[in-house]
Design a protein around this motif. Structure first.
Motif, PDB file in Angstrom:
ATOM      1  N   PRO A 142       0.816  -1.228   0.000  1.00 33.69           N
ATOM      2  CA  PRO A 142       0.000   0.000   0.000  1.00 33.69           C
ATOM      3  C   PRO A 142       0.842   1.268   0.000  1.00 33.69           C
ATOM      4  O   PRO A 142       0.393   2.305  -0.498  1.00 33.69           O
ATOM      5  CB  PRO A 142      -0.828  -0.129   1.282  1.00 33.69           C
ATOM      6  N   ASP A 143       2.075   1.206   0.533  1.00 33.83           N
ATOM      7  CA  ASP A 143       2.904   2.415   0.526  1.00 33.83           C
ATOM      8  C   ASP A 143       3.345   2.780  -0.884  1.00 33.83           C
ATOM      9  O   ASP A 143       3.737   3.913  -1.146  1.00 33.83           O
ATOM     10  CB  ASP A 143       4.121   2.236   1.430  1.00 33.83           C
ATOM     11  N   LEU A 144       3.278   1.818  -1.820  1.00 32.91           N
ATOM     12  CA  LEU A 144       3.587   2.084  -3.226  1.00 32.91           C
ATOM     13  C   LEU A 144       2.323   2.273  -4.056  1.00 32.91           C
ATOM     14  O   LEU A 144       2.387   2.304  -5.287  1.00 32.91           O
ATOM     15  CB  LEU A 144       4.409   0.938  -3.817  1.00 32.91           C
ATOM     16  N   PHE A 168       2.727   0.181  -9.644  1.00 29.81           N
ATOM     17  CA  PHE A 168       3.201   0.849  -8.427  1.00 29.81           C
ATOM     18  C   PHE A 168       3.462   2.317  -8.753  1.00 29.81           C
ATOM     19  O   PHE A 168       3.954   2.632  -9.831  1.00 29.81           O
ATOM     20  CB  PHE A 168       4.503   0.220  -7.923  1.00 29.81           C
ATOM     21  N   ARG A 169       3.183   3.193  -7.786  1.00 30.92           N
ATOM     22  CA  ARG A 169       3.408   4.619  -7.996  1.00 30.92           C
ATOM     23  C   ARG A 169       4.114   5.234  -6.795  1.00 30.92           C
ATOM     24  O   ARG A 169       3.832   4.862  -5.647  1.00 30.92           O
ATOM     25  CB  ARG A 169       2.077   5.342  -8.222  1.00 30.92           C
ATOM     26  N   PRO A 170       4.985   6.219  -7.027  1.00 30.25           N
ATOM     27  CA  PRO A 170       5.558   6.973  -5.910  1.00 30.25           C
ATOM     28  C   PRO A 170       4.485   7.827  -5.241  1.00 30.25           C
ATOM     29  O   PRO A 170       3.368   7.956  -5.733  1.00 30.25           O
ATOM     30  CB  PRO A 170       6.619   7.852  -6.578  1.00 30.25           C
ATOM     31  N   ALA A 218       6.976   5.538 -11.846  1.00 28.50           N
ATOM     32  CA  ALA A 218       5.895   4.565 -11.720  1.00 28.50           C
ATOM     33  C   ALA A 218       6.341   3.288 -12.402  1.00 28.50           C
ATOM     34  O   ALA A 218       7.169   3.308 -13.317  1.00 28.50           O
ATOM     35  CB  ALA A 218       4.614   5.089 -12.361  1.00 28.50           C
ATOM     36  N   VAL A 219       5.807   2.155 -11.955  1.00 28.80           N
ATOM     37  CA  VAL A 219       6.242   0.854 -12.460  1.00 28.80           C
ATOM     38  C   VAL A 219       5.019   0.037 -12.873  1.00 28.80           C
ATOM     39  O   VAL A 219       4.043  -0.047 -12.121  1.00 28.80           O
ATOM     40  CB  VAL A 219       7.046   0.084 -11.392  1.00 28.80           C
ATOM     41  N   ALA A 220       5.082  -0.561 -14.058  1.00 28.81           N
ATOM     42  CA  ALA A 220       4.024  -1.449 -14.541  1.00 28.81           C
ATOM     43  C   ALA A 220       4.624  -2.821 -14.808  1.00 28.81           C
ATOM     44  O   ALA A 220       5.678  -2.922 -15.447  1.00 28.81           O
ATOM     45  CB  ALA A 220       3.386  -0.892 -15.809  1.00 28.81           C
TER      46      ALA A 220
END
Length: 393
Positions: free
Chosen positions: A17-19, A47-49, A90-92
């Motif tokens: 959840p922190d990401l 995932f997102r900052p 951000a990561v996909a």
């Protein structure tokens, strides 16, 4: 048919959840080696900052084990995702057609036969899916895809390379960025296809795959500027060895592709697991590769020197922040002190603390500490190996 023994089969159903972890669905449609249409909606872990963005994008692609492809879970690569999130990305991470919940749709990434592999069809199908996910992510309002980094492990590494010809409408990223989707770089970790676990370092017809790498490299020659690519392999990669991967990389470069080759030290008992088990090795190399391309924020958490003058003694429990020095924290910290190196202890100075050992210990300690801590201050590293690194925020 070859097996690439992906180390991500299956993935844990955990969440970060922190990401701001979430799942998107991306429709794709490809053609397999027999000319059949294979389609479905890819589950893409994102995932997102922190913050509103827009964020640049890193797109991470999994490997292949054809014998286990029906058991693949949702792909996450959390340690690698945290590395890129620390860089502001951000990561996909998509699960492609032919794996897990999408296995029944068909297997468009098969090489069909070991003696006559169909690598072009397999990589075209994989690359098209990567390109479709990039276009989907580029359309999100908080994503700036003008400096995208494509990453892949094993077959996923070649899928990232094969996505470039599918992105004819996407230009290479300029040093100062550009308006639309653009690929800044490709990072190919342990890339290959047709691996045979029963025959170490002897993939199916590696000469045919060398021709395919030459074809992909030649398609870069037509660009005004070839997209930089980094090829990373561990010295003890038993699936592909090092001879053939080096020849594949050289063929890609000779045909027109931009290629940087790095052979890293052995990783555990199987170097093909470099991407998941060798974070401490590949992450600093990727930082150094991306820095001249304008990605200045480090993602690797480097280990400090064993003795840092002016810091507290790592074994001094009285030096722990008094606001959080509960009996439970002291018990956990004693366990940390008894643990082997590499090790890391994280806390937030309030109620949260955790430690981890082994590869990527710092990232994993921080991630464990952050679980459930959203209403408190963020966790920070208190001690790494034999050194206290804590400082006031």
């Amino acid at each position: 048919m070859g097996s690439d023994r992906s180390p991500s089969v299956p993935t844990a159903a955990s969440w970060a959840p922190d990401l701001r972890e979430r799942i998107d669905r991306v429709p794709v449609r490809v053609t397999d080696a027999a000319g059949r249409i294979v389609s479905g909606e890819l589950p893409v872990t994102v995932f997102r900052p922190a913050g509103p963005g827009p964020f640049p994008l890193a797109l991470i692609n999994h490997g292949r084990d054809w014998r286990e492809r029906g058991r693949y879970g949702r792909q996450r690569y959390e340690s690698a995702a945290r590395f890129f999130v620390r860089k502001g990305y951000a990561v996909a991470v998509p699960l492609r057609l032919g794996y897990g919940e999408l296995a029944a749709a068909g297997d468009p990434e098969t090489n069909v036969r070991c003696d006559q592999p169909r690598y072009t069809a397999a990589l075209n199908a994989a690359g098209q899916q990567v390109a479709d996910v990039l276009r989907f992510m580029a359309a999100q309002p908080d994503i700036d895809a003008s400096r995208t980094v494509l990453v892949g492990q094993s077959v996923g590494g070649l899928a990232a390379l094969a996505a470039l010809p599918q992105l004819a409408d996407v230009a290479p990223a300029a040093p100062t960025g550009s308006a639309g989707p653009a690929v800044l770089a490709v990072i190919n970790v342990s890339g290959g296809h047709g691996g045979r676990p029963e025959a170490a370092a002897s993939p199916c017809r590696p000469d045919v795959l060398e021709q395919e790498m030459s074809r992909l490299g030649s398609l870069q020659r037509a660009r005004a500027r070839a997209i930089p690519t980094l090829w990373l392999y561990a010295d003890n990669d038993h699936l592909f060895g090092t001879r053939w991967p080096r020849q594949w990389a050289q063929a890609y470069q000779a045909a027109g592709g931009a290629m940087t080759w790095r052979l890293l030290p052995p990783v555990g008992q199987e170097g093909h697991r470099l991407f998941t088990d060798g974070n401490d090795q590949w992450q600093p190399v990727v930082d150094a590769f991306l820095r001249p391309l304008g990605v200045d924020i480090p993602g690797a958490l480097l280990y400090p020197p064993d003795h840092d003058p002016g810091r507290a003694d790592v074994a001094d429990l009285s030096a722990l922040p008094s606001s959080s020095s509960s009996p439970e924290l002291q018990r956990l910290y004693r366990a940390f002190l008894a643990a082997p190196l590499p090790r890391a202890f994280a806390m937030n100075g309030q109620s949260r603390s955790s430690f981890a050992t082994g590869d990527d210990a710092q990232s994993r300690a921080l991630a464990r500490c952050e679980e459930g801590a959203q209403a408190e201050d963020p966790c920070r590293l208190y001690a790494v190996n034999r050194t206290v690194v804590w400082s006031q925020p």
